[in-house]
Write a protein that holds these residues in place. Structure first.
Motif, short mmCIF file in Angstrom:
data_model
loop_
_atom_site.label_atom_id
_atom_site.label_comp_id
_atom_site.label_asym_id
_atom_site.label_seq_id
_atom_site.Cartn_x
_atom_site.Cartn_y
_atom_site.Cartn_z
N GLU A 94 -54.78 -86.14 -38.01
CA GLU A 94 -54.72 -84.94 -37.16
C GLU A 94 -55.82 -83.95 -37.55
N LYS A 98 -58.86 -82.90 -34.97
CA LYS A 98 -59.13 -81.50 -34.63
C LYS A 98 -60.60 -81.16 -34.86
N THR A 101 -62.88 -83.00 -32.26
CA THR A 101 -62.82 -82.37 -30.94
C THR A 101 -63.74 -81.16 -30.88
#
Length: 305
Positions: A94, A98, A101
């Motif tokens: 995760e 993040k 992105t």
């Protein structure tokens, strides 16, 4: 080979020399080449699963680039990407997603929607989706990467082979083994032509090909792939490396299919010992599959006649 990696680390460590004259454009930590070299060092350390050292190297590179260039410079973004890859290797998925992105958003703003730098980010995002079992989303990112790389680099480039290899792995994990084999045949042709016969990427593709061959019941051909891959990995990394663990895990599956319970168990335990030694996350697909295969051994043995 492993020695070549160590030599690369030594070269990269010695590349920036702060003791050199300030008039030397290649000297000192204020030179833009310094963090690029240290980023390369971190990438090599990640390949060797030296994650703590890799993190320190990449953190050093990033701090220098933030001071020299700021956060949105293309070279800074590439170091942030290298750090995200490290987090992915540590299974901090995760956190890595993040960061990726954000990197992709900035790269798209700077370079436009199609640029060589963007392809690596897309492939890494695809890798995370694949690790999470999100096969459709992984394929979407891989296909974007593939079409860009094919345009920029040509179909016979190792980076094109890299994303094709990842596409094949997704198809294999989704049970589409014949499709995976067709792709891997082309991947191996590209890699052997461009990288030589003794490269770790070739060993990885041979392992993937063997995995699908086992699933299709082609044990003799699978064994050839595992044997060739085993030799490459041993010469490059020695006998204890997660890539070697993958060979052992796949041999465990092969011998289970052949109802050779004891040999299958030995290979699977060897794989799990290596995964544990390198502290692979318990949720990593390779670890999960090896443990599930080991659990099936007892019941499968009863069916072997």
């Amino acid at each position: 080979s492993k020695m070549m990696f160590k030599e690369a680390i030594d070269i990269l460590t010695r590349t920036p020399s702060s003791s050199s004259s300030s008039s030397n454009s290649n000297a000192g930590k204020d030179n833009a080449l310094y963090p690029v070299a240290i980023r390369g060092l971190g990438a090599v350390q990640r390949e060797l699963y030296e994650f703590v050292s890799a993190g320190k190297s990449l953190d050093t590179a990033l701090k220098v680039q933030l001071r020299l260039h700021g956060g949105d410079h293309p070279e800074t973004l590439l170091t942030r990407l290298a750090m995200a890859k490290l987090w992915m290797s540590e299974f901090q998925l995760e956190k890595a997603m993040k960061e990726l992105t954000q990197i992709l958003e900035v790269q798209t703003r700077i370079h436009g929607r199609k640029h060589p730098n963007i392809t690596d980010t897309l492939e890494t995002i695809g890798n995370i989706h694949a690790l999470k079992g999100e096969f459709s989303m992984a394929l979407d990112r891989y296909e974007q990467c593939f079409f860009m790389r094919e345009k920029f680099l040509g179909i016979g480039h190792p980076q094109v082979a890299s994303v094709l290899h990842n596409i094949a792995n997704v198809h294999a994990r989704d049970g589409k083994h014949e499709r995976a084999l067709r792709i891997l045949t082309n991947v191996l042709l590209i890699r052997k032509e461009t990288l030589g016969e003794d490269h770790m990427d070739i060993a990885r593709s041979l392992t993937s090909k063997g995995y699908s061959l086992v699933a299709l019941g082609q044990m003799k051909e699978a064994m050839k792939c595992f044997s060739e891959g085993h030799g490459i990995i041993r010469r490059a990394m020695g006998g204890s490396h997660p890539a070697m663990a993958n060979i052992h895990a796949n041999l465990g599956r092969l011998y289970l299919h052949k109802c050779d319970y004891n040999v299958a168990q030995r290979h699977l335990r060897e794989a799990l010992d290596i995964y544990e030694a390198f502290e692979l996350n318990e949720a990593h697909p390779d670890v999960v599959e090896a443990k599930e295969t080991l659990k099936r051994l007892a019941s499968q043995e009863l069916l072997c006649v």
